[in-house]
Design a protein around this motif. Structure first.
Motif, PDB file in Angstrom:
ATOM      1  N   ALA A 121      44.340  41.688  44.845  1.00 58.54           N
ATOM      2  CA  ALA A 121      43.184  42.583  44.734  1.00 58.54           C
ATOM      3  C   ALA A 121      42.692  43.001  46.123  1.00 58.54           C
ATOM      4  CB  ALA A 121      42.071  41.901  43.956  1.00 58.54           C
ATOM      5  N   LEU A 162      43.732  37.278  43.338  1.00 54.15           N
ATOM      6  CA  LEU A 162      42.719  37.565  44.349  1.00 54.15           C
ATOM      7  C   LEU A 162      43.351  38.166  45.609  1.00 54.15           C
ATOM      8  CD1 LEU A 162      39.709  37.106  44.183  1.00 54.15           C
ATOM      9  CD2 LEU A 162      40.011  34.935  45.351  1.00 54.15           C
ATOM     10  N   VAL A 188      36.568  39.630  40.099  1.00 55.17           N
ATOM     11  CA  VAL A 188      37.722  38.796  39.762  1.00 55.17           C
ATOM     12  C   VAL A 188      37.210  37.410  39.346  1.00 55.17           C
ATOM     13  CG1 VAL A 188      39.943  37.908  40.558  1.00 55.17           C
ATOM     14  CG2 VAL A 188      39.030  40.000  41.563  1.00 55.17           C
TER      15      VAL A 188
END
Lengths: 179, 202
Positions: free
Chosen positions: B145, B142, B57
Motif C-alpha cells: 500500500a 501494508l 489498512v
C-alpha cells in the motif's frame, strides 16, 4: 606448456574455492534451497534435491582435483559448475530479476546478482580449463612448495578483496526477493 | 641461488602482507559505504503523495491487538509508520533512535513498526532488539500500500489520516527531518530546501 608450479597454484586455488563454496551451502541448507528456487530455473520438485546434491558435487570435484589421475576430468567439472552458475545468473539478469540473492555467501551476507559475477565466473572457468594444457615436466624443488602455497594464498586473498570491492559498486537493495 | 631464494621468500611475505592490508582496506570501505547516507529523508516518486489520505489498512500486531492504519484518530494523535526488517543492518542502528523518539514525541505521536516475512524471525527480532514498547505489525499488504521498496522507510500520518511526510530514514537527522517537514508543512526536507533555494534566488 604450463609450468607445474603455476599449475598447482591454479589447482590449489580451485580446491579452496570449491571447498569454501560447498561449506557455505552445507552450513545453511535451507537458505540454499530458497536461493536456488529464487533463480527459477529448476522445477519446484527438483530444486531441493539439487540443493543437497550441489555441495556434494563441489566437494567431490575439489577432492578429485587433488588426485593426479582424476585431475583432467575434475577441472572440466569445475569449469562446468562455474559456467552453470554464471549462466544461471546471466539468465536472471536477462529476465530483469537483478534483486535475487546470488547465494555466494548465504547466511553471512546476502547480495543481489550482478553482471560482474558472470564475468568473474567466466574468468574462473577459463583458469580451471588452463589446467588441461600440457604440463612441463621438471622436478619440483623445495622453493616450489613456497611458490605454490604463497601463490594460492595470494589468489584467495585477492579473490576476497576483489569480491568485496565489486560488491560496493552495486547498490544493494535492502529487500532481497525470496521467491 | 641462496640469494634468489631469500629474495623470493621476502617478496612473497610482502605480497601476502600487502594483500591482507588490501582486504582490510576494502572491508573498511564497505563499512564507510554503509555509514554514508544521503542527508534528508529521501522522497520516492511512486506511492501515496504527501497531502493525500492514506488507505485504511486493518492490521494485527504480534501481540494480537488490532490497528487500522490510516483511520482518523479521535485523540488527535499522529502515527509514524516505520518499515523495518530483521535482515536490514541500517534498521538496527535506527532502533535506538526510534526508542528515544517514542518517549520524546509521546505527547502527539504513536510509533508503529511494520515488517514482512517469517513470523518466527520477526518475533526473535522483537525479542533480541527489545522492541516490546512498539506495536509490531507483520503485513505484506501494508508495504505494498505504501510502495516500500527500500528500508528503513517511514511514513508520518496525521490525526485525520492524511500522509504528512514519507521517505527512507537512515539516521536521527532523517527521522527528525520528517517531524520538521510536518511542522513546516513540507512533505520532504528536499522540497523544503528546494523552496528555500528559490527564495534565496528571488
Amino acid at each position: 606448456m604450463l609450468d607445474p608450479a603455476l599449475g598447482y597454484i591454479v589447482v590449489l586455488s580451485l580446491v579452496v574455492l570449491l571447498g569454501a563454496a560447498a561449506l557455505h551451502k552445507l552450513q545453511a541448507p535451507n537458505d540454499f534451497v530458497q536461493v536456488l528456487a529464487a533463480y527459477r530455473l529448476l522445477p519446484g520438485c527438483v530444486a531441493p534435491i539439487a540443493a543437497q546434491g550441489l555441495p556434494l558435487v563441489e566437494l567431490a570435484t575439489g577432492f578429485a582435483l587433488l588426485l593426479p589421475g582424476s585431475r583432467r576430468v575434475a577441472c572440466i567439472a569445475a569449469a562446468g559448475l562455474l559456467t552453470i552458475y554464471g549462466c544461471a545468473m546471466a539468465v536472471n539478469i536477462g529476465r530483469g530479476r537483478r534483486d535475487i540473492d546470488c547465494g555466494c555467501r548465504l547466511v553471512s551476507d546476502r547480495r543481489p546478482i550482478a553482471t560482474w559475477m558472470v564475468i568473474r565466473n567466466a574468468c574462473l572457468a577459463t583458469a580451471a580449463l588452463s589446467i588441461l594444457l600440457p604440463w612441463a615436466s621438471r622436478p619440483l624443488a623445495a622453493v616450489d612448495a613456497l611458490t605454490i602455497a604463497a601463490g594460492a594464498l595470494s589468489a584467495a586473498l585477492l579473490y576476497v578483496s576483489i569480491d568485496a570491492l565489486c560488491s560496493l559498486s552495486v547498490r544493494s537493495p535492502d529487500i532481497i526477493r525470496n521467491q | 641461488m641462496n640469494a634468489l631464494i631469500i629474495s623470493n621468500v621476502g617478496l612473497w611475505l610482502v605480497v601476502i602482507v600487502l594483500l591482507i592490508v588490501l582486504l582490510a582496506v576494502t572491508r573498511q570501505l564497505g563499512i564507510l559505504h554503509e555509514r554514508i547516507a544521503p542527508t534528508g529523508a529521501l522522497m520516492l516518486s511512486k506511492g501515496i503523495k504527501v497531502g493525500e489520505a492514506v488507505p485504511k489498512v486493518p492490521v494485527q500486531d504480534l501481540d494480537g491487538a488490532s490497528h487500522t492504519i490510516g483511520a482518523p484518530s479521535a485523540a488527535g494523535r499522529a502515527t509514524l509508520l516505520v518499515f523495518v526488517s530483521p535482515t536490514c543492518p541500517v534498521c538496527k542502528s535506527l532502533l535506538p533512535i526510534l526508542k528515544s523518539s517514542l518517549t520524546a514525541e509521546r505527547t502527539w505521536l504513536d510509533i508503529l513498526l511494520a515488517s514482512d516475512g517469517d513470523i518466527d524471525a520477526q518475533r526473535s527480532f522483537v525479542h533480541s532488539q527489545r522492541l516490546g514498547g512498539f506495536p509490531y505489525v507483520v503485513s505484506s499488504g501494508l508495504g505494498i500500500a505504501y510502495q516500500v521498496s527500500r528500508l528503513p522507510f517511514a511514513a508520518l500520518i496525521d490525526s485525520n489520516g492524511i500522509l504528512r511526510a514519507r521517505g527512507i530514514v537512515n539516521s536521527r537527522e532523517h527521522l527528525e527531518s520528517l517531524f520538521e517537514a510536518k511542522r513546516l508543512g513540507f512533505g520532504t526536507i528536499q522540497a523544503d530546501s528546494g523552496s528555500m533555494a528559490r527564495h534565496e534566488a528571488a
